[in-house]
Design an enzyme around this catalytic site. Sequence first.
Site, short mmCIF file in Angstrom:
data_model
loop_
_atom_site.label_atom_id
_atom_site.label_comp_id
_atom_site.label_asym_id
_atom_site.label_seq_id
_atom_site.Cartn_x
_atom_site.Cartn_y
_atom_site.Cartn_z
N TYR A 1 16.05 -105.77 52.26
CA TYR A 1 16.37 -105.58 53.69
C TYR A 1 15.60 -106.56 54.55
O TYR A 1 14.56 -107.07 54.16
CB TYR A 1 16.17 -104.13 54.12
CG TYR A 1 14.80 -103.48 53.96
CD1 TYR A 1 13.80 -103.62 54.92
CD2 TYR A 1 14.54 -102.66 52.86
CE1 TYR A 1 12.58 -102.95 54.79
CE2 TYR A 1 13.32 -102.00 52.72
CZ TYR A 1 12.34 -102.15 53.70
OH TYR A 1 11.14 -101.50 53.57
N ARG B 1 4.84 -103.93 57.23
CA ARG B 1 3.76 -102.93 57.42
C ARG B 1 2.62 -103.44 58.29
O ARG B 1 2.02 -102.68 59.04
CB ARG B 1 3.22 -102.46 56.07
CG ARG B 1 4.17 -101.48 55.40
CD ARG B 1 3.61 -101.02 54.06
NE ARG B 1 4.57 -100.18 53.39
CZ ARG B 1 4.45 -98.86 53.23
NH1 ARG B 1 3.38 -98.24 53.67
NH2 ARG B 1 5.38 -98.17 52.61
N ASP C 1 0.37 -88.29 53.10
CA ASP C 1 0.18 -88.44 51.66
C ASP C 1 -1.05 -87.70 51.15
O ASP C 1 -1.15 -87.41 49.95
CB ASP C 1 0.03 -89.93 51.30
CG ASP C 1 1.37 -90.64 51.18
OD1 ASP C 1 2.40 -90.04 51.53
OD2 ASP C 1 1.38 -91.80 50.72
C1 LIG Z 1 6.42 -98.80 47.23
C2 LIG Z 1 6.44 -97.85 48.40
C3 LIG Z 1 7.43 -97.95 49.38
C4 LIG Z 1 7.52 -97.03 50.43
N1 LIG Z 1 8.50 -97.16 51.38
C5 LIG Z 1 8.57 -96.26 52.39
C6 LIG Z 1 9.58 -96.38 53.41
O1 LIG Z 1 10.41 -97.29 53.39
N2 LIG Z 1 9.59 -95.44 54.41
C7 LIG Z 1 8.67 -94.42 54.48
O2 LIG Z 1 8.73 -93.60 55.42
N3 LIG Z 1 7.71 -94.31 53.54
C8 LIG Z 1 7.62 -95.21 52.52
N4 LIG Z 1 6.63 -95.09 51.59
C9 LIG Z 1 5.65 -94.01 51.72
C10 LIG Z 1 4.64 -94.31 52.81
O3 LIG Z 1 4.06 -95.58 52.62
C11 LIG Z 1 3.54 -93.26 52.80
O4 LIG Z 1 4.09 -91.99 52.61
C12 LIG Z 1 2.79 -93.32 54.13
O5 LIG Z 1 2.14 -94.56 54.24
C13 LIG Z 1 1.79 -92.19 54.21
O6 LIG Z 1 1.10 -92.30 55.41
P1 LIG Z 1 -0.35 -91.68 55.56
O7 LIG Z 1 -0.75 -91.95 56.97
O8 LIG Z 1 -0.36 -90.29 55.05
O9 LIG Z 1 -1.28 -92.48 54.54
P2 LIG Z 1 -1.58 -94.02 54.40
O10 LIG Z 1 -0.53 -94.85 55.05
O11 LIG Z 1 -1.86 -94.26 52.97
O12 LIG Z 1 -2.90 -94.24 55.25
C14 LIG Z 1 -4.13 -93.76 54.79
C15 LIG Z 1 -5.25 -94.53 55.48
O13 LIG Z 1 -6.50 -93.91 55.15
C16 LIG Z 1 -7.44 -94.90 54.83
N5 LIG Z 1 -8.44 -94.27 53.93
C17 LIG Z 1 -8.28 -93.88 52.65
N6 LIG Z 1 -9.40 -93.31 52.17
C18 LIG Z 1 -10.31 -93.36 53.18
C19 LIG Z 1 -11.67 -92.94 53.30
N7 LIG Z 1 -12.34 -92.35 52.27
N8 LIG Z 1 -12.32 -93.14 54.48
C20 LIG Z 1 -11.67 -93.74 55.54
N9 LIG Z 1 -10.39 -94.18 55.47
C21 LIG Z 1 -9.71 -93.97 54.31
C22 LIG Z 1 -6.62 -95.99 54.16
O14 LIG Z 1 -7.29 -97.24 54.17
C23 LIG Z 1 -5.35 -95.97 55.01
O15 LIG Z 1 -5.46 -96.81 56.14
C24 LIG Z 1 6.55 -95.99 50.53
C25 LIG Z 1 5.52 -95.90 49.58
C26 LIG Z 1 5.46 -96.81 48.53
C27 LIG Z 1 4.37 -96.67 47.49
#
Ligand SMILES: Cc1cc2nc3c(=O)[nH]c(=O)nc-3n(C[C@H](O)[C@H](O)[C@H](O)COP(=O)(O)OP(=O)(O)OC[C@H]3O[C@@H](n4cnc5c(N)ncnc54)[C@H](O)[C@@H]3O)c2cc1C
Length: 376
Positions: free
Chosen positions: A213, A108, A292
Amino acid sequence: MDRAARIAVVGAGLGGLSAAGFLQRAGFAVRVFEQAPAFSRIGAGIILSANATKVLRRLGLERALVEAGIKSQRYISRAWDTGETLYEMVFDAHSEQHFGGPYVHIHRGDLHAVLERAVAPGTIAFDHQLVDLEETSDAVRLVFANGTKTEADIVIGADGIRSKVREFVIDDEPPQFAGAAAYRAIFPAERLRGFKIPDCTKWWGRDRHCLPYYLTGRRDEVYAIGVVPVSRWDGDEAPIPATRDQYLESFAGFHADLQRVLAAVDSVSLWPIYDRERNDCWSRGRLVLLGDACHPMRPFMAAGGAMAVEDAAILSRCLANIDDAAVAFRSYEATRISRVSEVQRISIANTWMGGPTDTDWFYCYDACTAPLAPPN
Ligand SMILES: Cc1cc2nc3c(=O)[nH]c(=O)nc-3n(C[C@H](O)[C@H](O)[C@H](O)COP(=O)(O)OP(=O)(O)OC[C@H]3O[C@@H](n4cnc5c(N)ncnc54)[C@H](O)[C@@H]3O)c2cc1C
């Protein structure tokens, strides 16, 4: 939408940086606000399937992704006790052409270093934790924990499962503990002492599974994520340290091939898994959510990140092609909700590739060319 619109993206994760990259390419003025002081190399890997990598290719990132991670050659599902093969996929030039992109595993931290290149230098404001949103008649004011404020015409909440923006779109209900936790361990492949493993294996138990993996094309770094049921989680959402013995004990009785992998683990931590009920309202006024922030996924289909990337591509297309932001948001929701909820359903059931599976509808999908649905 008018290219003069100021767009603020909250969260520099997979979804936020992809959206910002596409919107900048469409000519919008975009800033990304991230709470973290910098990107760090946290101990976890991620799988990006073809439906995600083909979108990231449009941002010019495919080569860097493959160089930093590994283009997987094989996925195999095996029964926990006998080791019987339940399902197998070979990734080669033919599958890559069929699905439209490679299947990549990556650390990551390395993924973030690649994603940062999707946006123009200076786009990301680190150390900006959003704490409040104030809507005025013609804009939204964003308030950050560091005392600064800024204004935008559109705010994209890409701030993950504990999204602050979500509080202003839906409600401030916290996510719920999903009754499971994930051991996460990364270790040098040399600790396997010559024991060869496929690029990705999922070991299917009755109520638990483990997925070792490789993280690099050199196959010198291994990630092993093991998900186990946990009846309750006291404390906050933070991971807790665990031991190799705990990890081995949780998978006692599993096939000897998995035991050999887990015996090579050096440091490991246990991460609680959180979830939310399905919700079909992703926007309100000038605010819109992706990834998310609006639809967290249980990580059993390795699809949450891919859904965030697809959201980013579709939302950007809607904003680039439709003049009225509210209509663009409704078209985005109409395009995304049925696909995302199906992925959410399969993720909860934890059945993906546990046996014969039609994968084409998922991997062949291209969010950069898929038809946009008319607004709801
Ligand atoms: C154990 C585990 C394994 C996973 N494996 C996979 C996989 O193999 N493949 C896959 O596709 N998905 C996987 N996922 C799911 C994936 O990690 C998430 O769905 C993905 O990261 C979501 O992306 P996002 O950009 O929505 O949010 P996030 O990646 O969570 O990014 C959110 C960002 O917002 C920032 N943030 C939060 N609150 C604030 C705030 N108030 N102000 C400013 N910044 C803020 C955070 O710091 C972060 O950088 C996995 C999840 C988990 C828990």
